[in-house]
Design an enzyme around this catalytic site. Structure first.
Site, PDB file in Angstrom:
ATOM      1  N   GLU A  94      39.162  68.781 -30.822  1.00 11.83           N
ATOM      2  CA  GLU A  94      39.139  70.209 -31.164  1.00 11.83           C
ATOM      3  C   GLU A  94      39.919  71.028 -30.159  1.00 11.83           C
ATOM      4  O   GLU A  94      39.906  70.734 -28.967  1.00 11.83           O
ATOM      5  CB  GLU A  94      37.699  70.725 -31.073  1.00 11.83           C
ATOM      6  CG  GLU A  94      36.840  70.327 -32.208  1.00 11.83           C
ATOM      7  CD  GLU A  94      35.424  70.849 -32.013  1.00 11.83           C
ATOM      8  OE1 GLU A  94      35.244  71.977 -31.511  1.00 11.83           O
ATOM      9  OE2 GLU A  94      34.506  70.109 -32.357  1.00 11.83           O
ATOM     10  N   CYS A 107      42.208  76.904 -25.760  1.00  5.70           N
ATOM     11  CA  CYS A 107      41.228  76.039 -25.118  1.00  5.70           C
ATOM     12  C   CYS A 107      41.492  74.633 -25.632  1.00  5.70           C
ATOM     13  O   CYS A 107      41.485  74.408 -26.839  1.00  5.70           O
ATOM     14  CB  CYS A 107      39.829  76.520 -25.487  1.00  5.70           C
ATOM     15  SG  CYS A 107      38.528  75.430 -24.907  1.00  5.70           S
ATOM     16  N   CYS A 114      32.583  62.831 -24.533  1.00  6.00           N
ATOM     17  CA  CYS A 114      32.340  63.108 -23.114  1.00  6.00           C
ATOM     18  C   CYS A 114      31.147  62.266 -22.692  1.00  6.00           C
ATOM     19  O   CYS A 114      30.257  61.997 -23.497  1.00  6.00           O
ATOM     20  CB  CYS A 114      32.020  64.593 -22.933  1.00  6.00           C
ATOM     21  SG  CYS A 114      31.741  65.096 -21.220  1.00  6.00           S
ATOM     22  N   CYS A 118      25.508  66.781 -20.727  1.00  2.00           N
ATOM     23  CA  CYS A 118      24.865  68.096 -20.588  1.00  2.00           C
ATOM     24  C   CYS A 118      24.025  68.372 -21.835  1.00  2.00           C
ATOM     25  O   CYS A 118      24.467  68.150 -22.954  1.00  2.00           O
ATOM     26  CB  CYS A 118      25.901  69.198 -20.390  1.00  2.00           C
ATOM     27  SG  CYS A 118      26.862  68.976 -18.879  1.00  2.00           S
ATOM     28  N   CYS A 121      25.258  70.760 -24.855  1.00  2.00           N
ATOM     29  CA  CYS A 121      26.642  70.639 -25.291  1.00  2.00           C
ATOM     30  C   CYS A 121      26.776  69.609 -26.417  1.00  2.00           C
ATOM     31  O   CYS A 121      26.260  68.492 -26.321  1.00  2.00           O
ATOM     32  CB  CYS A 121      27.514  70.237 -24.103  1.00  2.00           C
ATOM     33  SG  CYS A 121      29.241  70.035 -24.540  1.00  2.00           S
ATOM     34  N   CYS A 335      31.253  74.105 -28.493  1.00  2.00           N
ATOM     35  CA  CYS A 335      31.986  72.905 -28.095  1.00  2.00           C
ATOM     36  C   CYS A 335      31.568  71.701 -28.925  1.00  2.00           C
ATOM     37  O   CYS A 335      30.408  71.310 -28.934  1.00  2.00           O
ATOM     38  CB  CYS A 335      31.695  72.598 -26.632  1.00  2.00           C
ATOM     39  SG  CYS A 335      31.958  74.005 -25.577  1.00  2.00           S
TER      40      CYS A 335
HETATM   41  N1  SAH Z   1      33.248  69.398 -18.932  1.00  2.00           N
HETATM   42  C1  SAH Z   1      33.721  70.661 -18.458  1.00  2.00           C
HETATM   43  C2  SAH Z   1      34.520  71.473 -19.444  1.00  2.00           C
HETATM   44  C3  SAH Z   1      34.081  71.525 -20.872  1.00  2.00           C
HETATM   45  S1  SAH Z   1      32.769  72.584 -21.363  1.00  2.00           S
HETATM   46  C4  SAH Z   1      32.596  71.458 -17.880  1.00  2.00           C
HETATM   47  O1  SAH Z   1      31.460  71.017 -17.914  1.00  2.00           O
HETATM   48  O2  SAH Z   1      32.846  72.519 -17.313  1.00  2.00           O
HETATM   49  C5  SAH Z   1      33.241  74.240 -21.031  1.00  2.00           C
HETATM   50  C6  SAH Z   1      32.045  75.136 -20.689  1.00  2.00           C
HETATM   51  O3  SAH Z   1      31.215  75.349 -21.833  1.00  2.00           O
HETATM   52  C7  SAH Z   1      31.158  74.535 -19.639  1.00  2.00           C
HETATM   53  O4  SAH Z   1      30.751  75.548 -18.745  1.00  2.00           O
HETATM   54  C8  SAH Z   1      29.984  74.028 -20.446  1.00  2.00           C
HETATM   55  O5  SAH Z   1      28.842  73.863 -19.674  1.00  2.00           O
HETATM   56  C9  SAH Z   1      29.871  75.114 -21.481  1.00  2.00           C
HETATM   57  N2  SAH Z   1      29.137  74.764 -22.706  1.00  2.00           N
HETATM   58  C10 SAH Z   1      29.042  73.589 -23.325  1.00  2.00           C
HETATM   59  N3  SAH Z   1      28.284  73.666 -24.435  1.00  2.00           N
HETATM   60  C11 SAH Z   1      27.886  74.943 -24.499  1.00  2.00           C
HETATM   61  C12 SAH Z   1      27.072  75.655 -25.410  1.00  2.00           C
HETATM   62  N4  SAH Z   1      26.516  75.070 -26.468  1.00  2.00           N
HETATM   63  N5  SAH Z   1      26.880  76.969 -25.173  1.00  2.00           N
HETATM   64  C13 SAH Z   1      27.430  77.578 -24.103  1.00  2.00           C
HETATM   65  N6  SAH Z   1      28.211  76.957 -23.217  1.00  2.00           N
HETATM   66  C14 SAH Z   1      28.429  75.651 -23.399  1.00  2.00           C
END
Ligand code: SAH
Length: 352
Positions: A94, A107, A114, A118, A121, A335
């Protein structure tokens, strides 16, 4: 059969050497580099100032890894464009295209899936499939420029994947995308976001790029952070912040701290004060993002007034704060949500 050469991931020196090995003159390498990174050609046939025989040879020996558009959603609210790209090996990634007053920001993804896990995510739900090559990271930008008909001025590496878990390819991508004889996107217009892979943050600092590093912090203390982000079991907040300080010392670039606000989890005023204490005196920026709920988890987003309250609490300590503007609220913008939906549909079709 030998593997085809990944020509879009080669820098100018490598491309020149590659052409030399083929028995071609250096100026041909320069022409091809221009076709790839300035004119953003999608195939060798369109490289019209090359002899036909050379074009054919390149097509036989090299791959371009050009992503094709599997699905495009355009927000009726703000014109945000969300792309699902199909890669030649069948994987889906994406990317998002956003128009701001200062230009076009995209972006991009750095991995298929991944492995960071987290909790909030969607990109990580199916684990890591594979790393993206530098050419595939560039390919997302070039394909969106072509499709939308406008030049990209800013890049954030915040799509699916953990960029520092794919560090060598990321560094190569950053060199290529900012090369003045190539795509020429200024390093100051590029942001790389990490969940906090500490040794890799130090490695990136050594490159002395002028890019912005963003740390996904999301919690002001380790115990809470560990419940949200498995990486917090490996590195403490203190270690991650020290790595950020080292990055700032090496590059002079102010760090961005990402903080996704989850209702009743990390959005209380005392947590804002704890966060302020952690960051006080640092030359930094905090980006608050009301969490984008995903179906697989029960996290809820912090509502407007509480977001404002959290922001004010940070500002009392002189911290520079912005609230992430919600773009594309009417499309699958969290994401990894679009990719998951398409892959689930694909899976269902295959099962039928
Ligand atoms: N792996 C990297 C970059 C990708 S995610 C990282 O962790 O920074 C980009 C940002 O979006 C990160 O801050 C991540 O924690 C956040 N993110 C992921 N899923 C999300 C969600 N459902 N709502 C809000 N932020 C989210």
């Amino acid at each position: 059969m030998s593997e085809k050469a990944d020509i879009r991931s080669m820098d100018r020196t490598e491309l020149t050497a590659f052409f030399q090995e083929m028995g071609e003159k250096p100026f041909r390498a320069a022409q091809v580099y221009q076709w790839l990174h300035q004119k953003k050609a999608e195939d060798f046939a369109s490289m019209t100032n090359l002899p036909g025989s050379l074009r054919q040879r390149l097509a036989e020996t090299c791959r371009l890894d050009a992503p094709s558009i599997a699905e495009l959603q355009v927000s009726r609210l703000d014109g945000t464009r969300k792309y699902a790209f199909l890669l030649p090996d069948g994987n889906i990634i994406e990317s998002v295209y956003m128009k701001y007053h200062y230009g076009v920001s995209v972006c991009i993804s750095s991995q298929v899936g991944c492995r960071m896990g987290c909790r909030f995510c969607a990109s990580t739900l199916g684990g890591l499939v594979r790393n993206l090559t530098p050419g595939e990271m560039l390919g997302q930008i070039y394909a969106m420029e072509r499709d939308a008909g406008e030049r990209v001025s800013h890049v954030v590496v915040m799509g699916s994947g953990e960029p520092l878990d794919n560090l060598e390819n990321l560094i190569r991508f950053l060199r290529l995308v900012s090369d003045e004889q190539g795509a020429a996107i200024g390093q100051r217009n590029i942001t790389v976001s990490t969940c906090g892979l500490v040794p890799e943050m130090y490695r990136l600092a050594q490159e002395r790029f002028q890019i912005t590093l963003a740390l996904s912090l999301h919690a002001p203390e380790d115990a809470l952070r560990r419940t949200m982000m498995p990486i917090a079991n490996r590195y403490s907040i203190r270690e991650a912040l020290e790595a950020c300080d080292a990055y700032f010392a090496a590059t002079g670039r102010r760090i961005s701290y990402e903080y996704s606000l989850v209702q009743d989890v990390n959005d209380r005023p005392e947590q804002a004060r704890q966060l302020a204490a952690l960051l006080k005196g640092k030359n930094c920026h905090v980006n608050l993002i009301p969490v984008n709920p995903i179906r697989e988890r029960d996290y809820r987003e912090t509502k407007g007034p509480e977001v404002q309250r959290f922001k004010k609490e940070l500002e009392k300590s002189g911290i520079h704060v912005t609230i992430r503007r919600k773009l594309g609220a009417d499309i699958d913008s969290a994401c990894g949500q679009l990719r998951r939906r398409i892959q689930q549909e694909k899976g269902r079709e295959e099962a039928d």
